[in-house]
Design a protein around this motif. Sequence first.
Motif, PDB file in Angstrom:
ATOM      1  N   GLY A 164       0.823  -1.201   0.000  1.00  0.00           N
ATOM      2  CA  GLY A 164       0.000   0.000   0.000  1.00  0.00           C
ATOM      3  C   GLY A 164       0.856   1.249   0.000  1.00  0.00           C
ATOM      4  O   GLY A 164       2.082   1.187   0.160  1.00  0.00           O
ATOM      5  N   ALA A 165       0.194   2.382  -0.166  1.00  0.00           N
ATOM      6  CA  ALA A 165       0.902   3.662  -0.246  1.00  0.00           C
ATOM      7  C   ALA A 165       1.656   3.985   1.042  1.00  0.00           C
ATOM      8  O   ALA A 165       2.685   4.667   1.023  1.00  0.00           O
ATOM      9  N   GLU A 166       1.153   3.498   2.177  1.00  0.00           N
ATOM     10  CA  GLU A 166       1.767   3.807   3.461  1.00  0.00           C
ATOM     11  C   GLU A 166       2.800   2.760   3.880  1.00  0.00           C
ATOM     12  O   GLU A 166       3.423   2.898   4.928  1.00  0.00           O
ATOM     13  N   LEU A 191      -1.841  -1.158  13.989  1.00  0.00           N
ATOM     14  CA  LEU A 191      -0.826  -0.863  14.997  1.00  0.00           C
ATOM     15  C   LEU A 191       0.596  -1.202  14.559  1.00  0.00           C
ATOM     16  O   LEU A 191       1.511  -0.405  14.781  1.00  0.00           O
ATOM     17  N   PRO A 192       0.841  -2.368  13.944  1.00  0.00           N
ATOM     18  CA  PRO A 192       2.224  -2.680  13.544  1.00  0.00           C
ATOM     19  C   PRO A 192       2.682  -1.814  12.377  1.00  0.00           C
ATOM     20  O   PRO A 192       1.874  -1.227  11.656  1.00  0.00           O
ATOM     21  N   LYS A 193       3.966  -1.763  12.181  1.00  0.00           N
ATOM     22  CA  LYS A 193       4.520  -1.058  11.030  1.00  0.00           C
ATOM     23  C   LYS A 193       4.185  -1.840   9.765  1.00  0.00           C
ATOM     24  O   LYS A 193       4.428  -3.043   9.675  1.00  0.00           O
ATOM     25  N   GLN A 194       3.627  -1.149   8.774  1.00  0.00           N
ATOM     26  CA  GLN A 194       3.220  -1.797   7.523  1.00  0.00           C
ATOM     27  C   GLN A 194       4.398  -1.845   6.554  1.00  0.00           C
ATOM     28  O   GLN A 194       5.038  -0.837   6.286  1.00  0.00           O
ATOM     29  N   ASN A 208      -3.274  -2.302 -19.235  1.00  0.00           N
ATOM     30  CA  ASN A 208      -2.423  -1.136 -19.503  1.00  0.00           C
ATOM     31  C   ASN A 208      -1.182  -1.085 -18.615  1.00  0.00           C
ATOM     32  O   ASN A 208      -0.477  -0.079 -18.572  1.00  0.00           O
ATOM     33  N   ASN A 209      -0.966  -2.196 -17.870  1.00  0.00           N
ATOM     34  CA  ASN A 209       0.239  -2.316 -17.034  1.00  0.00           C
ATOM     35  C   ASN A 209       0.323  -1.222 -15.981  1.00  0.00           C
ATOM     36  O   ASN A 209       1.406  -0.709 -15.679  1.00  0.00           O
ATOM     37  N   VAL A 210      -0.810  -0.874 -15.401  1.00  0.00           N
ATOM     38  CA  VAL A 210      -0.857   0.097 -14.328  1.00  0.00           C
ATOM     39  C   VAL A 210      -0.931  -0.661 -13.025  1.00  0.00           C
ATOM     40  O   VAL A 210      -1.748  -1.569 -12.862  1.00  0.00           O
ATOM     41  N   LYS A 211      -0.079  -0.314 -12.051  1.00  0.00           N
ATOM     42  CA  LYS A 211      -0.048  -1.004 -10.762  1.00  0.00           C
ATOM     43  C   LYS A 211      -1.342  -0.760 -10.010  1.00  0.00           C
ATOM     44  O   LYS A 211      -1.798   0.379  -9.885  1.00  0.00           O
ATOM     45  N   ILE A 212      -1.969  -1.849  -9.522  1.00  0.00           N
ATOM     46  CA  ILE A 212      -3.226  -1.715  -8.774  1.00  0.00           C
ATOM     47  C   ILE A 212      -3.065  -2.306  -7.385  1.00  0.00           C
ATOM     48  O   ILE A 212      -2.137  -3.029  -7.115  1.00  0.00           O
TER      49      ILE A 212
END
Length: 209
Positions: free
Chosen positions: A66-68, A107-110, A205-209
């Motif tokens: 994920g983004a985070e 709570l844990p680090k992602q 289109n090879n876009v990351k999802i």
Amino acid sequence: MLWEADTVRRITAAEESRVLRTVPLLAACLPPDKCKILVGRRFSEDRYPELATVCRNPNTLILYPGAEATNLEEVAVMSPSSSVMIIIDGTWSQAKDIFYKNSLFRLPKQVQLKTNHSSQYVIRTQPTNTCLSTLECAAVALTIMEKNKSIQETILHPLQALCSFQLQHGAQIHHSKEHLLKNGLYDKPMPKNKRKLRRMELLVNNVKI
């Protein structure tokens, strides 16, 4: 002995009824005190006080992209070898549901894996070419955390043997949905749901999802 490392693995599984799941292989590869499996969809602090304690431990990591999320390679440089890692097992939609609907997992680090490896789990269809099974994710993650490449080879050997046996007895190689779509080989009806259809377009289109 290979598995005397300090890193403890806790695997949260919600795909227990599926024959093709890889968590039993992972559990068989690790000592019982190094791998704990919890089965379910909802994990409250009241029902799982031990899990809550683990999640509050500053050395605990949860493997979910994920983004985070921070790349695990970066975390491994700073983290102690006694880190606990939580891995969610299930289909991609199940894993997403479990991660976002259980507050303990905030709570844990992602962390996430930054890898271009293709899955060796060739008897099951993956969404994209770089999606890995739970067993493969654990193998890569443990190799990074323990800084020992032989761990990945050891854990993946049973998976390779399983796939080889299945292919010898009638199973077919499954390409990823991404591969099938890009090569015009996807023979199932396209989804009517706009969100799912959009995901299909992103894959093409090879876009990351």
